[in-house]
Design an enzyme around this catalytic site. Sequence first.
Site, PDB file in Angstrom:
ATOM      1  N   SER A 138      50.623  16.667  22.816  1.00 34.22           N
ATOM      2  CA  SER A 138      51.428  17.790  23.276  1.00 34.22           C
ATOM      3  C   SER A 138      50.750  18.491  24.457  1.00 34.22           C
ATOM      4  O   SER A 138      49.568  18.807  24.408  1.00 34.22           O
ATOM      5  CB  SER A 138      51.610  18.776  22.122  1.00 34.22           C
ATOM      6  OG  SER A 138      52.384  19.849  22.554  1.00 34.22           O
ATOM      7  N   GLY A 139      51.510  18.669  25.503  1.00 37.01           N
ATOM      8  CA  GLY A 139      50.988  19.356  26.685  1.00 37.01           C
ATOM      9  C   GLY A 139      50.298  18.436  27.667  1.00 37.01           C
ATOM     10  O   GLY A 139      49.733  18.887  28.661  1.00 37.01           O
ATOM     11  N   THR A 143      56.895  15.329  29.536  1.00 38.35           N
ATOM     12  CA  THR A 143      58.201  15.791  30.019  1.00 38.35           C
ATOM     13  C   THR A 143      58.212  15.878  31.539  1.00 38.35           C
ATOM     14  O   THR A 143      59.204  15.499  32.177  1.00 38.35           O
ATOM     15  CB  THR A 143      58.534  17.164  29.399  1.00 38.35           C
ATOM     16  OG1 THR A 143      58.511  17.014  27.980  1.00 38.35           O
ATOM     17  CG2 THR A 143      59.887  17.656  29.825  1.00 38.35           C
ATOM     18  N   ASN A 194      51.323  24.118  24.377  1.00 34.95           N
ATOM     19  CA  ASN A 194      52.126  23.861  25.578  1.00 34.95           C
ATOM     20  C   ASN A 194      53.199  24.938  25.709  1.00 34.95           C
ATOM     21  O   ASN A 194      53.926  25.203  24.752  1.00 34.95           O
ATOM     22  CB  ASN A 194      52.763  22.457  25.454  1.00 34.95           C
ATOM     23  CG  ASN A 194      53.580  22.073  26.668  1.00 34.95           C
ATOM     24  OD1 ASN A 194      53.671  22.836  27.635  1.00 34.95           O
ATOM     25  ND2 ASN A 194      54.176  20.895  26.622  1.00 34.95           N
ATOM     26  N   SER A 197      56.779  23.146  25.269  1.00 35.77           N
ATOM     27  CA  SER A 197      56.599  21.995  24.390  1.00 35.77           C
ATOM     28  C   SER A 197      57.950  21.466  23.897  1.00 35.77           C
ATOM     29  O   SER A 197      58.804  22.234  23.425  1.00 35.77           O
ATOM     30  CB  SER A 197      55.739  22.420  23.204  1.00 35.77           C
ATOM     31  OG  SER A 197      55.496  21.306  22.393  1.00 35.77           O
ATOM     32  N   SER A 198      58.116  20.165  24.035  1.00 34.56           N
ATOM     33  CA  SER A 198      59.367  19.553  23.556  1.00 34.56           C
ATOM     34  C   SER A 198      59.328  19.570  22.033  1.00 34.56           C
ATOM     35  O   SER A 198      58.407  19.033  21.440  1.00 34.56           O
ATOM     36  CB  SER A 198      59.463  18.108  24.039  1.00 34.56           C
ATOM     37  OG  SER A 198      59.229  18.044  25.413  1.00 34.56           O
ATOM     38  N   GLY A 424      54.794  15.177  21.526  1.00 33.97           N
ATOM     39  CA  GLY A 424      53.485  14.534  21.459  1.00 33.97           C
ATOM     40  C   GLY A 424      52.825  14.721  20.119  1.00 33.97           C
ATOM     41  O   GLY A 424      53.221  15.565  19.291  1.00 33.97           O
ATOM     42  N   GLU A 426      50.617  15.917  17.254  1.00 30.81           N
ATOM     43  CA  GLU A 426      50.254  17.325  17.008  1.00 30.81           C
ATOM     44  C   GLU A 426      49.287  17.481  15.850  1.00 30.81           C
ATOM     45  O   GLU A 426      49.457  16.847  14.796  1.00 30.81           O
ATOM     46  CB  GLU A 426      51.509  18.140  16.660  1.00 30.81           C
ATOM     47  CG  GLU A 426      52.308  18.518  17.864  1.00 30.81           C
ATOM     48  CD  GLU A 426      53.521  19.349  17.512  1.00 30.81           C
ATOM     49  OE1 GLU A 426      54.114  19.883  18.441  1.00 30.81           O
ATOM     50  OE2 GLU A 426      53.875  19.464  16.314  1.00 30.81           O
TER      51      GLU A 426
HETATM   52  N1  LIG Z   1      52.124  16.252  36.905  1.00 31.72           N
HETATM   53  C1  LIG Z   1      51.974  17.537  36.684  1.00 31.72           C
HETATM   54  N2  LIG Z   1      51.704  18.360  37.705  1.00 31.72           N
HETATM   55  C2  LIG Z   1      51.551  19.666  37.497  1.00 31.72           C
HETATM   56  N3  LIG Z   1      51.625  20.245  36.284  1.00 31.72           N
HETATM   57  C3  LIG Z   1      51.885  19.478  35.225  1.00 31.72           C
HETATM   58  C4  LIG Z   1      52.078  18.080  35.371  1.00 31.72           C
HETATM   59  N4  LIG Z   1      52.296  17.581  34.158  1.00 31.72           N
HETATM   60  C5  LIG Z   1      52.279  18.614  33.288  1.00 31.72           C
HETATM   61  N5  LIG Z   1      52.027  19.749  33.939  1.00 31.72           N
HETATM   62  C6  LIG Z   1      51.901  21.090  33.327  1.00 31.72           C
HETATM   63  O1  LIG Z   1      51.641  20.910  31.973  1.00 31.72           O
HETATM   64  C7  LIG Z   1      52.664  21.499  31.189  1.00 31.72           C
HETATM   65  C8  LIG Z   1      52.936  20.652  29.972  1.00 31.72           C
HETATM   66  O2  LIG Z   1      53.524  19.457  30.365  1.00 31.72           O
HETATM   67  P1  LIG Z   1      54.693  18.796  29.549  1.00 31.72           P
HETATM   68  O3  LIG Z   1      55.642  19.806  29.060  1.00 31.72           O
HETATM   69  O4  LIG Z   1      55.217  17.713  30.348  1.00 31.72           O
HETATM   70  O5  LIG Z   1      53.894  18.238  28.319  1.00 31.72           O
HETATM   71  P2  LIG Z   1      54.420  17.281  27.187  1.00 31.72           P
HETATM   72  O6  LIG Z   1      53.530  16.116  27.170  1.00 31.72           O
HETATM   73  O7  LIG Z   1      55.834  17.031  27.348  1.00 31.72           O
HETATM   74  O8  LIG Z   1      54.150  18.113  25.913  1.00 31.72           O
HETATM   75  P3  LIG Z   1      55.005  18.206  24.577  1.00 31.72           P
HETATM   76  O9  LIG Z   1      54.670  17.050  23.764  1.00 31.72           O
HETATM   77  O10 LIG Z   1      54.501  19.445  23.977  1.00 31.72           O
HETATM   78  O11 LIG Z   1      56.390  18.290  24.945  1.00 31.72           O
HETATM   79  C9  LIG Z   1      53.834  21.607  32.100  1.00 31.72           C
HETATM   80  O12 LIG Z   1      54.657  22.683  31.731  1.00 31.72           O
HETATM   81  C10 LIG Z   1      53.191  21.848  33.449  1.00 31.72           C
HETATM   82  O13 LIG Z   1      52.867  23.190  33.588  1.00 31.72           O
HETATM   83 MG   LIG Z   2      57.474  17.530  26.413  1.00 30.33          MG
END
Ligand SMILES: Nc1ncnc2c1ncn2[C@@H]1O[C@H](COP(=O)(O)OP(=O)(O)OP(=O)(O)O)[C@@H](O)[C@H]1O
Ligand SMILES: [Mg+2]
Length: 1313
Positions: A138-139, A143, A194, A197-198, A424, A426
């Site tokens: 997660s994070g 996404t 996050n 977070s999805s 992701g 957790e």
């Molecule tokens: N490529 C990137 N460039 C800049 N910032 C990023 C990038 N990827 C992620 N982030 C930052 O990290 C945060 C978390 O990313 P994201 O929501 O994609 O995580 P995730 O893997 O989908 O987590 P989850 O499993 O909780 O959904 C984003 O909101 C953004 O602020």
């Molecule tokens: Mg996500």
Amino acid sequence: MAISKKSGKKGGVAPTVAKPVKKTAGQQFVKADWKEGFKKKQTGVSDMTLLTTISNEAVNENLQKRWLNGEIYTYIGAVLISVNPFRDLGIYTKDVLQSYKGKNRLEMPPHVFAIAESAYYNMSAYKENQCVIITGESGAGKTEAAKQIMAYIAAVSGTGEGADGGQRIGEIKEMVLATNPLLESFGCAKTLRNNNSSRHGKYLEIMFNERGEPVGAQITNYLLEKGRVVGQIDNERDFHIFYQFTKGASDEQREMFGLQGPESYVYTSRSKCLDVQGINDVKDFADTIKAMGVIGLSQQEQTEIFRVLAIVLWLGNVQFEEMDDGNARIADKGVTDFIGYLMQCEGAAVEKVLIQKIMETQRGGRRGSVYEVPLNPAQASAGRDALSKALYNNLFEWIVQRVNVSLAPQTSHSQLIGVLDIYGFEIFEDNSFEQLCINYVNEKLQQIFIELTLKTEQEEYVREQIKWTPIKYFNNKVVCDLIEERRPPGIFAALNDACATAHADPAAADQSFIQRLSVLSSNQHFESRGDKFLVRHYAGDVMYNIPGMTDKNKDQLVKDILDLMDKSGNTFLHTIFPDRPDPNSKKRPPTAGDRIKSSASALVENLMRAQPSYIRTIKPNQNRSSSEYDVKAVLHQIKYLGLQENIRVRRAGFAYRNTFEKVVERFYLLSKATSYAGDYIWQGDPKSGCEKILIDTGIAKDEWQMGVTKAFIKNPETLFALETMRDRYWHNMAARIQRAWRNYWRYKNECARRIQRFWKNNKEAIVYAQARDYANTILAGRKERRRMSILGSRKFLGDYLDVGKADPLMLKGSAGLASGETVAFSCRAEVLISKFGRTSKLTPRFLVLTDKAVYILAAVAHDGQPVVQLQRKMPLVTIKSVSLSNLRDDWFALNGPISDEGDPLMTCVLKTEFVADLVKLSNGSMNVHIGPTIEYNQKKDKKRVIKFVKDENSRGDPYKSQTVSVTTGEPTNSVPRPLPKPKPGQVRPITSGKLLKAGGPSSKPSSTSKPKPQALPGHSVPIASVKPVIPVAVSAAAQPASTSAVKRHSMAPPPPPPPPPVATAPEVPMYKALFDFTGQEGEMSLKKGALVEVEEKDDNGWWLVKLNGKEGWAPSNYLELVPPKSKAPPTPPAPARRPPPAAPQAVPVAAYIPAAPKPPPAPAMPTQNGLPSGMNPAAAAIKAAAAGGGLGKPSGMTPAAAAIKAAAAGRDGATGGLKHVKPPTAPTVPTVPTVPKVPKAPGPPVATKPKPALAPKPGAPPVATKPPVPGGIPKPPPPPPMPGQVKKPAGAVGQMDLAAALQRRAQRIADDD
Ligand SMILES: Nc1ncnc2c1ncn2[C@@H]1O[C@H](COP(=O)(O)OP(=O)(O)OP(=O)(O)O)[C@@H](O)[C@H]1O
Ligand SMILES: [Mg+2]
């Protein structure tokens, strides 16, 4: 594993190949790209298969180095590792996106766009479904990566422009992108890990048509974490939409739903986190509304969605008080009443359902009595929360379905690309059923990764008998089994059993679950610890709390709540609660565990059907810091993601494999043994065909191996090299087709121009030829013909002395022609003059026929000056008939009224034409007497009869004592000779293109026999009948751009045979570049002074030019024609033998049009033509004058000088000058001595411009025996050039070839064009 391509870019691909290719002359080397020097240097290694030491630490170090340098992406082969930068690196701009378009993975630095490009390319090229699996905790950035992939695909995929579905394709793209803000609002929340977070899993499949344009999409939703609706741990939030709605709602919505700020609602305020840094809820609300609009949610639908949100928010505010009996009571009925209002039902009904439940006893399986059981406050709160969760969960699922309705493809689709963005892995302090589900799905995805990249890959090598050393790795199947197995029962099965046995009491059910878990304690990945249990997941150990798990697994709404929904007057609530469990069904309704299990296995099945690409996201720290790299935390992720094993397998393995059939289908064009003219011709099996292709393309032997059913290619570079060759092949074919098409157009246009030109040139001549044919019919069958009387090349031009135009002899004035009087015929003739006591004698005259009269003029000397005098004028109306003999002589008499002068009896070599014109002018009323004698009035009262007798010894049809002796001629029914064939000249080639032979395309079949096309493996019909392929084999140009990189084996397919050389290459006009010009793609760069050949002139200011064998477009105003060097004209070719005349037949007009040979570039300007003797008029005149006897010999036209000379010699005895006679100078005939006293002529040359003559179409039948009456007087010849105009010198003395003259003229016109 999916591998991307591809093509065209020089220097991008460095394929491994067998032998270096020798540098050939003219071979171009790619210049070093100076921009290379400006490129950012890569830190560490961008592909970790290149690491010198393979260890988790080395991987970590490399990732750290790169991350600190702002390089967040790194490859392991085709797998992308992404380390969250937690800052905006500016690497997702339009420019960056475009820079990845059409590039293969190795051409550009690692990037998520490269993965998207690879998936899109592979889908289009290999026609295989693709999926991008994004995993990580997660994070870590899943996404974000998914969004970039969608953005990339939307940007690069076709737009359907010009097609009917163009608008729809644009809408689909917009809608796909709009799903992100919409589903993030409803499905994401701020967690400790996050901020976005999805809280659900999402698999988005974009469907494409055959052109690679998106035609639809579908979202599959996985298990929303609905528990978050009713409560969150401190510092976490509910789903974003609740904060967006409560903060950003309009006044109208506030009014309608009694809405207040998020602090007013228990569900949104209890965790004490109303705002999140970096999130603007009000702005996001506007984006959500906008996304709803894009997706097509109506206003009504949006209102209903917000109504449900309001119901949930208000439900959270329902508080219970404990009554004395311990039962629950609603603390504030106003809240339930308002909920009743929102649900469009009685407030009391809401109240009732919240504080009591209906129980039904069952006896022996039958339904028994129904009781209303009051609830205590704890039970009531649980029921309320269950209702809220159900409402929100069903609303979310409805939204996903609604999005799918909008995105449903309206046309058929061929392939799809799926993007999986799931919650992701957790680990919280308090992990419950939700975390178990989330981590279980992550275990399943790790399984796929292991299956495909580690396990299946290695198994495949064994199966395909590829040399292979096995690599050890941790297979997490054991953890998946621990959770999902039925027998022995895994965690989900134990949960289900506990729910089934103790369904009434959640606490009892939890206890039952604890007991059942004890059987799992032998599993190494499981530990039971009282009311907790520990699972050793691939990504770490997680301790789960058991209390409440069974209830969450059961996930059933009590019957009363469903009844309440039924009672609601709101149809939307009915819609989102469609299912009611059948009360009579014995089957246990599926639990939440069942559902996540089945959807996870459906997902796995789905993913396994597509070609996967992987993005493994890594979270560098837990603090969202853009500078902190937590080495330990990342190392942990590196370990559980199995990156090290991934590198080992990738290093030892093969980057690409595919069945022989697929490889053959894709690359058969690259070997001449397998393809001919686009057809697949290999007769052996697919395996041998595949091997042949790999050998013929010069791929080094250690780069590939043949398995049992598949070919394996070791390095991606090799595959890229093959793809490049293939792209070049098509590129080359496209260029050939374009060139052939341009040539075809040039050919067509040139043909049309030539036809038009010849028609323009000959349409006048047709009239003359028709006149001749008409004349033939007048005498046909009645008069013998002189053998040479009407030569095929003779046209009835009529006014041979050019009286009507230039009038060089100034006969018009002498004859006193009225203005407007049209000259139909003029020629030299001789009149029989009888003088008393002397023998009658033929004397030269000028015979002129106009539309009014016949004029006979004589040249006489007057005061030493030559003058022309009118001797006789016979108005046409006075001529009763014309009399001719039936023999082959040229005598005729014009029978006029009785007069002192009598009827003129004369000879004229062009008598047939004269008679024909006479008859024509009389509208056919003129009598033509033909017989053995000619009767005429010698004087007023003296009728004479001249006999015509045959005498084979006579020469020149002499007259003596009223008898003319004539040799036998051609029979009366004989026909004139056909028109002579034009002399074959040098034919100008129709095009200068290479694809056509000189003179046009050949109809001859190719001498090389074409191999029989074979059906491609897996196809039932030969490939050519499936898709048309341009029948050209790959050429040298079709080889990879980087010839230094792809070196061809000696057995490599040679380029196709070059087109046959142009037989007689005409001298090509060259153009000089006036300025420097730097061309872009498709244009020709020019250096000032460069000489180019112009292949095509477009009206738009661009010409297709050729320089050093290359074609390109250049601005026409940069080019100047280089004047051709003067060259000795080639000798005119010898005249072709004339074919024997064919039987008379009707001749179509086309038969009059000569073929179009290029005339020999004779310097002579054609002069007057049509002389029967074929003699140049000037020469004839001179000869006549020198002979001193007029025109005894046929010489239908006399230039002035000759006539004057003859006159001056006193042949006629006439004297006396005519002042107005203007004998022209004859500068063009230098051999003719000019008469000293002749005043200078104003301009016209001696010989006027000839009328165009007609040459027959080769092999055309002879002239028709009965042609139609010509429409009128033949058109006079075109005017002579104006003074000052450039004139070519007069024709040389010699035979005048009319066809040749015509061709020269045509050539001149063409040149002028
Ligand atoms: N490529 C990137 N460039 C800049 N910032 C990023 C990038 N990827 C992620 N982030 C930052 O990290 C945060 C978390 O990313 P994201 O929501 O994609 O995580 P995730 O893997 O989908 O987590 P989850 O499993 O909780 O959904 C984003 O909101 C953004 O602020
Ligand atoms: Mg996500």
